[in-house]
Design a protein around this motif. Structure first.
Motif, PDB file in Angstrom:
ATOM      1  N   THR A   1     -25.592   5.894  -8.431  1.00  0.00           N
ATOM      2  CA  THR A   1     -26.113   5.689  -9.784  1.00  0.00           C
ATOM      3  C   THR A   1     -27.619   5.907  -9.853  1.00  0.00           C
ATOM      4  N   ALA A   2     -28.353   5.550  -8.809  1.00  0.00           N
ATOM      5  CA  ALA A   2     -29.806   5.689  -8.830  1.00  0.00           C
ATOM      6  C   ALA A   2     -30.242   7.109  -8.506  1.00  0.00           C
ATOM      7  N   VAL A   3     -29.576   7.751  -7.554  1.00  0.00           N
ATOM      8  CA  VAL A   3     -29.973   9.085  -7.112  1.00  0.00           C
ATOM      9  C   VAL A   3     -28.719   9.955  -7.052  1.00  0.00           C
ATOM     10  N   THR A   4     -28.626  10.944  -7.939  1.00  0.00           N
ATOM     11  CA  THR A   4     -27.425  11.773  -7.995  1.00  0.00           C
ATOM     12  C   THR A   4     -27.323  12.727  -6.813  1.00  0.00           C
ATOM     13  N   SER A   5     -28.420  12.972  -6.099  1.00  0.00           N
ATOM     14  CA  SER A   5     -28.357  13.878  -4.942  1.00  0.00           C
ATOM     15  C   SER A   5     -27.566  13.275  -3.790  1.00  0.00           C
ATOM     16  N   ARG A   6     -27.245  11.992  -3.859  1.00  0.00           N
ATOM     17  CA  ARG A   6     -26.459  11.344  -2.805  1.00  0.00           C
ATOM     18  C   ARG A   6     -24.956  11.536  -3.000  1.00  0.00           C
ATOM     19  N   ALA A   7     -24.546  12.313  -3.969  1.00  0.00           N
ATOM     20  CA  ALA A   7     -23.121  12.504  -4.226  1.00  0.00           C
ATOM     21  C   ALA A   7     -22.418  13.166  -3.041  1.00  0.00           C
ATOM     22  N   ASN A   8     -23.136  13.927  -2.231  1.00  0.00           N
ATOM     23  CA  ASN A   8     -22.539  14.579  -1.064  1.00  0.00           C
ATOM     24  C   ASN A   8     -22.518  13.684   0.160  1.00  0.00           C
ATOM     25  N   CYS A   9     -23.105  12.512   0.080  1.00  0.00           N
ATOM     26  CA  CYS A   9     -23.080  11.535   1.171  1.00  0.00           C
ATOM     27  C   CYS A   9     -21.759  10.784   1.046  1.00  0.00           C
ATOM     28  N   SER A  10     -20.749  11.231   1.813  1.00  0.00           N
ATOM     29  CA  SER A  10     -19.413  10.707   1.562  1.00  0.00           C
ATOM     30  C   SER A  10     -18.524  10.773   2.797  1.00  0.00           C
ATOM     31  N   VAL A  11     -17.378  10.131   2.652  1.00  0.00           N
ATOM     32  CA  VAL A  11     -16.269  10.245   3.587  1.00  0.00           C
ATOM     33  C   VAL A  11     -15.085  10.712   2.754  1.00  0.00           C
ATOM     34  N   VAL A  12     -14.453  11.809   3.158  1.00  0.00           N
ATOM     35  CA  VAL A  12     -13.339  12.370   2.399  1.00  0.00           C
ATOM     36  C   VAL A  12     -12.063  12.254   3.228  1.00  0.00           C
ATOM     37  N   TYR A  13     -11.040  11.654   2.632  1.00  0.00           N
ATOM     38  CA  TYR A  13      -9.737  11.468   3.265  1.00  0.00           C
ATOM     39  C   TYR A  13      -8.761  12.448   2.639  1.00  0.00           C
ATOM     40  N   THR A  14      -8.103  13.237   3.483  1.00  0.00           N
ATOM     41  CA  THR A  14      -7.073  14.157   3.019  1.00  0.00           C
ATOM     42  C   THR A  14      -5.762  13.733   3.674  1.00  0.00           C
ATOM     43  N   ALA A  15      -4.813  13.354   2.849  1.00  0.00           N
ATOM     44  CA  ALA A  15      -3.521  12.880   3.342  1.00  0.00           C
ATOM     45  C   ALA A  15      -2.745  14.039   3.965  1.00  0.00           C
ATOM     46  N   PRO A  16      -1.845  13.732   4.910  1.00  0.00           N
ATOM     47  CA  PRO A  16      -1.047  14.798   5.522  1.00  0.00           C
ATOM     48  C   PRO A  16      -0.069  15.402   4.517  1.00  0.00           C
ATOM     49  N   GLY A  17       0.305  16.659   4.763  1.00  0.00           N
ATOM     50  CA  GLY A  17       1.227  17.354   3.862  1.00  0.00           C
ATOM     51  C   GLY A  17       2.674  17.294   4.297  1.00  0.00           C
ATOM     52  N   ALA A  18       2.930  16.819   5.515  1.00  0.00           N
ATOM     53  CA  ALA A  18       4.299  16.745   6.016  1.00  0.00           C
ATOM     54  C   ALA A  18       4.360  15.700   7.120  1.00  0.00           C
TER      55      ALA A  18
ATOM     56  N   VAL B   1       0.857  -1.180   0.000  1.00  0.00           N
ATOM     57  CA  VAL B   1       0.000   0.000   0.000  1.00  0.00           C
ATOM     58  C   VAL B   1       0.897   1.235   0.000  1.00  0.00           C
ATOM     59  N   ALA B   2       0.680   2.120  -0.966  1.00  0.00           N
ATOM     60  CA  ALA B   2       1.502   3.318  -1.104  1.00  0.00           C
ATOM     61  C   ALA B   2       1.205   4.308   0.006  1.00  0.00           C
ATOM     62  N   GLY B   3       2.250   4.987   0.462  1.00  0.00           N
ATOM     63  CA  GLY B   3       2.082   5.979   1.511  1.00  0.00           C
ATOM     64  C   GLY B   3       3.066   7.108   1.372  1.00  0.00           C
ATOM     65  N   LYS B   4       2.799   8.158   2.137  1.00  0.00           N
ATOM     66  CA  LYS B   4       3.697   9.304   2.175  1.00  0.00           C
ATOM     67  C   LYS B   4       3.529   9.958   3.535  1.00  0.00           C
ATOM     68  N   PHE B   5       4.645  10.359   4.141  1.00  0.00           N
ATOM     69  CA  PHE B   5       4.642  10.989   5.457  1.00  0.00           C
ATOM     70  C   PHE B   5       4.033  10.089   6.537  1.00  0.00           C
ATOM     71  N   GLY B   6       4.135   8.778   6.373  1.00  0.00           N
ATOM     72  CA  GLY B   6       3.693   7.844   7.394  1.00  0.00           C
ATOM     73  C   GLY B   6       2.235   7.451   7.335  1.00  0.00           C
ATOM     74  N   TYR B   7       1.519   7.896   6.333  1.00  0.00           N
ATOM     75  CA  TYR B   7       0.102   7.560   6.189  1.00  0.00           C
ATOM     76  C   TYR B   7      -0.186   7.192   4.737  1.00  0.00           C
ATOM     77  N   PRO B   8      -1.294   6.493   4.484  1.00  0.00           N
ATOM     78  CA  PRO B   8      -1.624   6.143   3.098  1.00  0.00           C
ATOM     79  C   PRO B   8      -1.864   7.398   2.256  1.00  0.00           C
ATOM     80  N   THR B   9      -1.585   7.272   0.977  1.00  0.00           N
ATOM     81  CA  THR B   9      -1.877   8.372   0.068  1.00  0.00           C
ATOM     82  C   THR B   9      -3.382   8.418  -0.207  1.00  0.00           C
ATOM     83  N   VAL B  10      -3.805   9.482  -0.842  1.00  0.00           N
ATOM     84  CA  VAL B  10      -5.221   9.619  -1.196  1.00  0.00           C
ATOM     85  C   VAL B  10      -5.643   8.483  -2.124  1.00  0.00           C
ATOM     86  N   ALA B  11      -4.749   8.089  -3.008  1.00  0.00           N
ATOM     87  CA  ALA B  11      -5.073   7.029  -3.965  1.00  0.00           C
ATOM     88  C   ALA B  11      -5.101   5.643  -3.327  1.00  0.00           C
TER      89      ALA B  11
END
Length: 157
Positions: free
Chosen positions: A123-140, A87-97
């Motif tokens: 796919t059935a309801v496009t209004s659910r696009a905001n129902c999510s979990v977003v991971y932001t990798a550390p910068g340093a 599993v690819a990582g950077k700065f000790g944590y997984p990358t976004v990919a």
């Protein structure tokens, strides 16, 4: 001979009256009217719970990656072996990919089209696009990743 036995033999029928049947039907209707809205709303709650579970999986995957990174000597190793996969990582944590692989999330159960973002099936309801979990990798080194849960009864309808 008993009077009730005579009536039965003479062809009198026993059963429910029309009023009794109507009362039972009305009672069943009232019970159904109060129970159905509770079952209808369960699908939204299930989607919210699914996103909460995904957020937990992302947090656990990130923490497991970081722990393995520390065990490996805390150098800027680009990959960490997790369950037999590099599993690819950077700065000790997984990358976004690579966070989805580190968390063990599969595309059959979640929408994984955008790297670092886990969604429900949109796919059935496009209004659910905001129902999510977003991971932001550390910068340093020394920073922790940011995991944002965007799941509520309004975003996951």
């Amino acid at each position: 001979m008993n009077k009730s036995l005579r009536n039965f033999k003479s062809g009198a029928q026993a059963g429910f009256t029309l009023i009794e049947l109507v009362v039972v039907i009305v009672i069943l209707g009232i019970l159904a009217a109060t129970a159905i809205p509770k079952f209808i709303d369960m699908s939204t709650d299930a989607r919210v719970a699914k996103m909460q579970a995904a957020a937990g999986a992302v947090k656990a995957g990130s923490a497991l990656f970081h722990a393995q990174w520390l065990v490996n000597g805390s150098d800027d190793t680009k990959t960490v072996n997790m369950d037999g996969k590099a599993v690819a990582g950077k700065f000790g944590y997984p990358t976004v990919a690579s966070i989805q692989e580190a968390a063990g999330l599969v595309a059959d159960e979640y929408g994984l089209s955008t790297p670092g973002t886990v969604t429900v099936d949109t796919t059935a309801v496009t209004s659910r696009a905001n129902c999510s979990v977003v991971y932001t990798a550390p910068g340093a080194i020394g920073e922790a990743p940011v995991i944002k849960l965007n799941a509520s009864t309004t975003t996951c309808k």
